[in-house]
Every structure is written in structure tokens, then in C-alpha cells.
Design a protein around this motif. Structure first.
Motif, PDB file in Angstrom:
ATOM      1  N   GLY A 142      -3.665  -8.125  -9.717  1.00 18.96           N
ATOM      2  CA  GLY A 142      -4.084  -9.192  -8.770  1.00 18.96           C
ATOM      3  C   GLY A 142      -3.467  -9.259  -8.157  1.00 18.96           C
ATOM      4  O   GLY A 142      -3.018 -10.267  -7.220  1.00 18.96           O
ATOM      5  N   LEU A 143      -3.592  -7.687  -6.869  1.00 19.96           N
ATOM      6  CA  LEU A 143      -3.230  -7.992  -6.214  1.00 19.96           C
ATOM      7  C   LEU A 143      -4.163  -7.922  -4.480  1.00 19.96           C
ATOM      8  O   LEU A 143      -3.810  -7.206  -2.888  1.00 19.96           O
ATOM      9  CB  LEU A 143      -2.522  -6.543  -5.779  1.00 19.96           C
ATOM     10  CG  LEU A 143      -0.923  -5.929  -6.440  1.00 19.96           C
ATOM     11  CD1 LEU A 143      -0.660  -4.443  -6.510  1.00 19.96           C
ATOM     12  CD2 LEU A 143      -0.157  -6.806  -7.077  1.00 19.96           C
ATOM     13  N   ASP A 144      -5.498  -8.535  -4.793  1.00 21.81           N
ATOM     14  CA  ASP A 144      -6.005  -9.067  -3.365  1.00 21.81           C
ATOM     15  C   ASP A 144      -5.286  -9.442  -1.889  1.00 21.81           C
ATOM     16  O   ASP A 144      -4.245 -10.961  -2.330  1.00 21.81           O
ATOM     17  CB  ASP A 144      -7.168  -9.331  -4.541  1.00 21.81           C
ATOM     18  CG  ASP A 144      -7.579  -9.311  -5.227  1.00 21.81           C
ATOM     19  OD1 ASP A 144      -8.944  -8.165  -5.242  1.00 21.81           O
ATOM     20  OD2 ASP A 144      -7.521  -9.056  -6.450  1.00 21.81           O
ATOM     21  N   GLY A 145      -5.311  -9.679  -1.161  1.00 20.18           N
ATOM     22  CA  GLY A 145      -4.672  -9.622   0.152  1.00 20.18           C
ATOM     23  C   GLY A 145      -3.541  -8.906  -0.102  1.00 20.18           C
ATOM     24  O   GLY A 145      -2.487  -9.496   1.376  1.00 20.18           O
ATOM     25  N   GLN A 199       4.820 -12.492  -6.777  1.00 18.77           N
ATOM     26  CA  GLN A 199       4.313 -11.200  -6.420  1.00 18.77           C
ATOM     27  C   GLN A 199       5.103  -9.786  -6.655  1.00 18.77           C
ATOM     28  O   GLN A 199       4.139  -9.311  -6.547  1.00 18.77           O
ATOM     29  CB  GLN A 199       3.562 -11.607  -4.765  1.00 18.77           C
ATOM     30  CG  GLN A 199       3.131 -13.009  -4.781  1.00 18.77           C
ATOM     31  CD  GLN A 199       3.001 -13.525  -2.869  1.00 18.77           C
ATOM     32  OE1 GLN A 199       4.257 -13.516  -2.115  1.00 18.77           O
ATOM     33  NE2 GLN A 199       2.186 -13.808  -2.665  1.00 18.77           N
ATOM     34  N   VAL A 248      -5.200  -2.426  -7.552  1.00 14.02           N
ATOM     35  CA  VAL A 248      -5.438  -4.202  -7.131  1.00 14.02           C
ATOM     36  C   VAL A 248      -5.718  -5.176  -7.485  1.00 14.02           C
ATOM     37  O   VAL A 248      -5.192  -5.772  -8.323  1.00 14.02           O
ATOM     38  CB  VAL A 248      -6.048  -3.604  -5.152  1.00 14.02           C
ATOM     39  CG1 VAL A 248      -6.268  -5.562  -5.035  1.00 14.02           C
ATOM     40  CG2 VAL A 248      -5.247  -3.401  -4.395  1.00 14.02           C
ATOM     41  N   ALA A 249      -7.299  -4.371  -8.479  1.00 19.30           N
ATOM     42  CA  ALA A 249      -7.963  -5.182  -9.329  1.00 19.30           C
ATOM     43  C   ALA A 249      -6.854  -5.798 -10.910  1.00 19.30           C
ATOM     44  O   ALA A 249      -6.660  -7.112 -11.377  1.00 19.30           O
ATOM     45  CB  ALA A 249      -8.896  -4.399 -10.114  1.00 19.30           C
ATOM     46  N   LEU A 287      -2.089  -6.009   0.063  1.00 17.85           N
ATOM     47  CA  LEU A 287      -1.534  -4.363   0.006  1.00 17.85           C
ATOM     48  C   LEU A 287      -0.788  -4.367   1.667  1.00 17.85           C
ATOM     49  O   LEU A 287       0.376  -3.568   1.729  1.00 17.85           O
ATOM     50  CB  LEU A 287      -2.928  -3.944   0.389  1.00 17.85           C
ATOM     51  CG  LEU A 287      -3.804  -3.564  -0.725  1.00 17.85           C
ATOM     52  CD1 LEU A 287      -4.596  -2.842  -0.375  1.00 17.85           C
ATOM     53  CD2 LEU A 287      -2.678  -2.210  -2.262  1.00 17.85           C
ATOM     54  N   ALA A 312      -7.824   0.661  -5.681  1.00 16.73           N
ATOM     55  CA  ALA A 312      -8.897  -0.256  -6.311  1.00 16.73           C
ATOM     56  C   ALA A 312      -8.277  -0.918  -6.530  1.00 16.73           C
ATOM     57  O   ALA A 312      -8.765  -1.927  -7.693  1.00 16.73           O
ATOM     58  CB  ALA A 312     -10.488   0.234  -5.542  1.00 16.73           C
ATOM     59  N   ASP A 313      -8.625   0.157  -8.281  1.00 16.53           N
ATOM     60  CA  ASP A 313      -7.927  -0.237  -9.737  1.00 16.53           C
ATOM     61  C   ASP A 313      -6.343  -1.216  -9.760  1.00 16.53           C
ATOM     62  O   ASP A 313      -6.630  -2.394 -10.691  1.00 16.53           O
ATOM     63  CB  ASP A 313      -8.006   1.181 -10.744  1.00 16.53           C
ATOM     64  CG  ASP A 313      -9.548   1.273 -10.986  1.00 16.53           C
ATOM     65  OD1 ASP A 313     -10.821   0.228 -10.588  1.00 16.53           O
ATOM     66  OD2 ASP A 313      -9.875   2.222 -11.331  1.00 16.53           O
ATOM     67  N   ARG A 338       0.655  -1.501   0.192  1.00 21.05           N
ATOM     68  CA  ARG A 338       0.096   0.220  -0.199  1.00 21.05           C
ATOM     69  C   ARG A 338       0.426   1.095  -0.132  1.00 21.05           C
ATOM     70  O   ARG A 338       0.581   2.262  -0.629  1.00 21.05           O
ATOM     71  CB  ARG A 338      -1.234  -0.245   1.739  1.00 21.05           C
ATOM     72  CG  ARG A 338      -1.784   1.136   1.208  1.00 21.05           C
ATOM     73  CD  ARG A 338      -2.503   1.306   2.601  1.00 21.05           C
ATOM     74  NE  ARG A 338      -3.658   0.400   2.467  1.00 21.05           N
ATOM     75  CZ  ARG A 338      -4.768  -0.385   1.672  1.00 21.05           C
ATOM     76  NH1 ARG A 338      -5.233   0.926   1.358  1.00 21.05           N
ATOM     77  NH2 ARG A 338      -5.132  -0.286   2.005  1.00 21.05           N
ATOM     78  N   ARG A 389      -3.123 -14.054 -16.448  1.00 16.92           N
ATOM     79  CA  ARG A 389      -4.310 -12.400 -15.919  1.00 16.92           C
ATOM     80  C   ARG A 389      -2.762 -11.513 -16.565  1.00 16.92           C
ATOM     81  O   ARG A 389      -3.975 -10.777 -16.650  1.00 16.92           O
ATOM     82  CB  ARG A 389      -4.266 -12.585 -14.368  1.00 16.92           C
ATOM     83  CG  ARG A 389      -5.194 -11.633 -13.496  1.00 16.92           C
ATOM     84  CD  ARG A 389      -5.067 -11.425 -11.923  1.00 16.92           C
ATOM     85  NE  ARG A 389      -6.157 -10.794 -11.899  1.00 16.92           N
ATOM     86  CZ  ARG A 389      -6.085 -10.843 -10.192  1.00 16.92           C
ATOM     87  NH1 ARG A 389      -6.140 -12.188  -9.992  1.00 16.92           N
ATOM     88  NH2 ARG A 389      -7.147  -9.541  -9.512  1.00 16.92           N
TER      89      ARG A 389
END
Length: 301
Positions: A124-127, A140, A120-121, A129, A117-118, A100, A173
Motif C-alpha cells: 500500500g505504498l501508492d504515492g 507509512q 507498492v501494491a 515512492l 510495482a508488486d 524508491r 490491508r
């Protein structure tokens, strides 16, 4: 031609560029353009001049001769650099910062950045931050680097080996994200050793060898330069026997099938059908981008 029909100016351009490192010529009169809504794959063997061309467009190097433009300006201009995103192989990102914090810091450099948020989407960075960068896996970290490259809504995106270290799902992805950026009008410059990646993504391919452009065009146009074909089938004939036939350059067994690389497929197919009446699942395929790349660079050498 009306003014409305005039083509858009390129987002990045090299004109007659020459660059030397001591006595070694890295680029020798190279012309190169990158346009909006286009994925350009820059290919070539090691030492061909790909990195030098990219570094010139980024303003990290100065040309000895010729001109370099980025968004219609000198690449050294701040307003030009604010319009690009960069993902290089060596990132130099502090290990102690959280994902983050890295995104917030990089977003602060741009007047109208993409939302976190954009980012991350898209990457593919969910979880991830709140994770420290140095604690992430190599794959990663590459996804974080991609997020940092796109967070400023770049008009031109430079990607150097972007999928190195990614598993198949993460690579697919990232490919989808890159296609989305191109569809939205960004120009993308891709350098990669994965030729299937260039074949899947590129609108246009430029092949460099020895500091010169030796081939340029769509993937289909580059592939059309290859006379060889791949013949695949299920047969009882041994690959070792087939490898000795005229016009067969290579023969191997793979997953219960035989694959032949042929310089002339028609006589090989006729002989296969004569030699094995039970042969089935026959396919004849045009050589891919990898075959074209090998032939083009061999001819240039």
C-alpha cells in the motif's frame, strides 16, 4: 508411508535450544518448527523468550545448546539468509533516502526480487515512492518496512509487531497481504501483543513463558483450554449487581449491553432469565485467544 506422503521439512527449526544471558535463562529446551504455507504466532509475556527465538532463527544469536536450522542450513549461511524477509520493531533505515531508493537498494540483494510495482501494491505504498523515508508518518514507515521485508520473495517471513502504529484500514490491508503470502506458500512467524491479530491470522500458536513452550496448537485448540464464557445481553440489571453473582468473574456495561465473563455460564444464564423476563439479545460466547493466553500464562507462572 510412501515417499510422496512424507511431510515437507520445516523452513525453520529449533531443536532442544537453550540460551542464557549471564545467569538468566532466556530459552530452556525449546523445540519449534515453521512450515511452508503456515502462519505461526509466537506469543508470550515480556521476557518470555520470543525475541531470542526469532534472533536465533535469523542467525543473529548462537544457541548455547541444541540446533538451529533455516531452510535446511545454518542461519549464518548467506544462501539461507537470502530466503528470508524480516520486519523488526527497530528498523535503522536511513531517513534521507527516498522510498524508491530503499526498494531498489534492498531488491539488489536478491537474485530474483519482487518488482517495485508488486511491492507498492502489496504494502500500500501508492504515492510514496518519491517521498523521503524520514518525512513519512509512523504508519507509512511501517508499510515501507513491510515492503522491504517482502521484496526478495522470501520463503520465510519474520514479522515483529508488524501493525504497530497502523490505523484500522492499514492494518486490515496488511492482514490481507500476509494472508496472500501464506496462500502462496511462504512460512510466516508473527510476534505480536495484539492477540486479536494472532487470532485472525494464525494457523498455529506457540505460547512461551519463562523460556519454555507452555502451549502449542491451532487457535481453536488453544481457545478450547479456556472454560470461561462471555455472556452478552440487553438487560435492566445493573452490572454492579451482576458482578456479585456466583460464577461471574467480571461484569461491565458497553454500548447499551451488559457483558459478563463467567466460569460457568449455564447457571448465570438461567438466573438472568429469571431475574429479568424482558432481557433480550442474549449471546453466549466461548472465551477468545486473549482469555486462553491469560489462563495459560497464569498457570505456567
Amino acid at each position: 508411508m510412501t515417499l510422496d506422503a512424507l511431510p515437507d521439512p520445516p523452513l525453520a527449526r529449533l531443536r532442544g535450544v537453550r540460551k542464557r544471558y549471564g545467569g538468566r535463562v532466556a530459552l530452556d529446551g525449546v523445540d519449534l518448527e515453521v512450515h511452508a504455507g503456515e502462519m505461526l504466532a509466537l506469543l508470550g509475556p515480556n521476557g518470555a523468550g520470543k525475541s531470542t527465538a526469532v534472533h536465533l532463527m535469523l542467525g543473529l544469536l548462537a544457541a548455547d545448546e541444541g540446533s538451529v536450522e533455516l531452510l535446511g542450513r545454518s542461519p549464518q549461511r548467506l544462501e539461507a539468509r537470502r530466503g528470508i524477509g524480516v520486519m523488526l520493531q527497530s528498523a535503522g533505515i536511513p531517513d534521507t533516502l527516498r522510498v524508491r531508493e530503499l526498494l531498489e537498494l534492498t531488491r539488489s540483494y536478491y537474485p530474483q526480487p519482487r518488482s517495485i510495482a508488486d511491492c507498492v501494491a502489496l504494502a500500500g505504498l501508492d504515492g510514496l515512492l518519491e517521498r523521503r523515508y524520514g518525512r513519512l508518518s509512523g504508519g507509512q514507515q511501517r508499510r515501507v518496512q513491510f515492503a522491504l521485508a517482502v521484496c526478495g520473495l522470501p520463503r520465510v517471513l519474520f514479522l515483529d509487531e508488524p501493525t504497530t502504529g497502523l490505523d484500522i484500514d492499514a492494518r486490515q490491508r496488511l492482514w490481507r497481504a500476509i494472508r496472500e503470502l501464506v496462500a502462496d506458500g511462504a512460512g510466516v512467524v508473527l510476534t505480536t501483543h495484539y492477540l486479536e491479530e494472532a487470532e485472525a491470522l494464525a494457523d498455529r500458536v506457540v505460547v512461551l513463558t519463562g523460556g519454555r513452550v507452555v502451549a502449542e496448537g491451532s487457535v481453536a485448540r488453544i481457545r478450547a483450554r479456556v472454560a470461561r464464557r462471555r455472556v452478552r445481553c440487553v438487560t435492566a440489571l445493573a452490572p454492579e449487581r451482576l458482578a456479585a453473582w456466583p460464577h461471574v468473574l467480571e461484569a461491565r456495561a458497553e454500548h447499551g449491553r451488559v457483558e459478563l465473563v463467567c466460569e460457568n455460564a449455564e447457571p448465570v444464564v438461567r438466573r438472568l432469565l429469571d431475574a429479568d423476563p424482558a432481557l433480550h439479545e442474549l449471546e453466549v460466547l466461548r472465551g477468545g485467544l486473549a482469555d486462553a493466553f491469560i489462563d495459560i500464562t497464569r498457570e505456567a507462572a
